[in-house]
Design an enzyme around this catalytic site. Structure first.
Site, short mmCIF file in Angstrom:
data_model
loop_
_atom_site.label_atom_id
_atom_site.label_comp_id
_atom_site.label_asym_id
_atom_site.label_seq_id
_atom_site.Cartn_x
_atom_site.Cartn_y
_atom_site.Cartn_z
N LYS A 163 0.81 -1.21 0.00
CA LYS A 163 0.00 0.00 0.00
C LYS A 163 0.85 1.26 0.00
O LYS A 163 0.49 2.26 -0.63
CB LYS A 163 -0.95 -0.01 1.20
CG LYS A 163 -2.03 -1.08 1.11
CD LYS A 163 -2.97 -1.05 2.30
CE LYS A 163 -4.05 -2.11 2.17
NZ LYS A 163 -4.97 -2.11 3.34
N LYS A 198 -4.42 -10.34 -5.30
CA LYS A 198 -5.65 -10.72 -4.59
C LYS A 198 -6.75 -9.73 -4.91
O LYS A 198 -6.51 -8.57 -5.22
CB LYS A 198 -5.41 -10.80 -3.09
CG LYS A 198 -5.27 -9.48 -2.36
CD LYS A 198 -4.99 -9.73 -0.88
CE LYS A 198 -4.91 -8.40 -0.12
NZ LYS A 198 -6.23 -7.80 0.11
N LYS A 219 -11.08 -4.37 -3.13
CA LYS A 219 -11.96 -3.27 -3.50
C LYS A 219 -11.19 -1.96 -3.60
O LYS A 219 -11.53 -1.08 -4.40
CB LYS A 219 -13.08 -3.14 -2.45
CG LYS A 219 -14.20 -2.20 -2.86
CD LYS A 219 -14.94 -2.71 -4.10
CE LYS A 219 -16.12 -1.84 -4.45
NZ LYS A 219 -16.79 -2.27 -5.68
#
Length: 317
Positions: A98, A179, A182
């Site tokens: 991230k 993976k 959303k």
């Protein structure tokens, strides 16, 4: 919430609550690491609670609440941050992924696993049912608990993780090396509330490969293996067994889509019924918070005392 959340974790939670005392929170404090719009955060908290209820979490059997409603989570998180090592947090795969995609990386994103450890340890948790992508965080939680117990005496139950065999790691239909997520807003993510036509379309366009051989081999055939894993999880069969039913990709895609649509249909129906009564959702969250606080407060006071912090009600002579 998307198909990966449901097959990797939430459906397993609903099953386990019949044999275990389940504690599930909507992690609105964790959501602050991305600086969300306040109104959207409140709406998403309520929507997530409705989705969990729709996916089978029973407030009569489990404790369901909003994380921020139980202040013990934030306070114990500081003790966990002081117990975790900088290197351990820096090695967390999700943080690295991230932070590489963001211009601004909050300190909260870095210390996220410490708060997650507090979420788990506050309730003397034995088992943590999670998807495979959270295995590393649960292992860190175990390390933190053991270190705290070694420093200050027996304080926390050291939890174990539970990962379902089929569908534990649902990958993106368009990028099967990643993976399903959303936050990526990928066309290969299937939302729990998506209309059947949209779900069917996404499976029809799912990335496979060019050799035409249907077999379960996640390393060399990630796209086909992802479809097999999803169909296996939806039908309760091993993916290797499912692979034996197919010789072409088209029927596999079609059957996987049909199975997912059938699986999610009752979730969608329950959600639309629940979301029409936000006052009831708020009431259920408040009841759950009261139940959670009773357990969490006792655990926090034990941790505070063992770490040498003075009692809150201490009276000096």
């Amino acid at each position: 919430m998307h198909l990966g959340n449901y097959l990797g974790a939430v459906r397993n939670w609903a099953d386990l609550q019949h044999s275990h005392q389940g504690v599930y929170c909507v992690v609105d404090l964790h959501a602050l690491t991305t600086a969300p719009d306040p109104a959207e955060l409140r709406d998403n908290t309520m929507a997530t609670a409705a989705l969990l209820l729709s996916a089978g979490i029973d407030p009569e059997l489990s404790t369901l609440f909003a994380q921020s409603a139980v202040s013990e989570h934030a306070e114990l998180a500081w003790l966990m941050e002081c117990t975790a090592g900088f290197g351990e947090l820096r090695r967390m795969t999700q943080f690295k992924d991230k932070s590489d995609r963001s211009e601004f990386v909050s300190a909260g994103l870095f210390t996220y696993p410490a708060l997650q450890a507090a979420d788990i340890l506050l309730y003397d948790t034995d088992l943590v049912p999670v998807g495979d992508d959270q295995r590393q965080h649960v292992e860190l939680c175990r390390d933190i608990a053991e270190r705290f117990n070694h420093r200050y005496g027996e304080t926390f139950v050291v939890p174990a993780h539970v990962i379902p065999k089929a569908g534990a790691r649902v990958m993106d239909l368009q990028n099967p090396q990643d993976k399903m997520s959303k936050s990526m807003e990928s066309p290969g993510t299937v939302g729990l509330l998506e209309e059947p036509e949209s779900v069917a379309r996404k499976f029809k366009r799912a990335v496979t490969d060019s050799d035409g051989d249907v077999r379960y081999d996640p390393e060399s055939k990630p796209g086909v293996s992802n479809l097999l894993g999803i169909l296996a999880a939806a039908s309760g069969r091993p993916p290797e067994s499912v692979a034996g039913d197919y010789s072409q990709y088209g029927p596999l895609k079609s059957d996987a889509a049909d199975a997912v649509i059938e699986l999610l249909s009752p979730v969608r129906e329950r959600y639309h019924a629940l979301s029409s009564d936000p006052a009831e959702i708020a009431r259920l969250l408040a009841v759950g918070a009261d139940k959670a606080r009773e357990v969490a407060s006792a655990t926090l006071e034990r941790a505070r005392s063992n770490a040498g912090l003075i009692p809150r009600t201490h009276r000096w002579p």
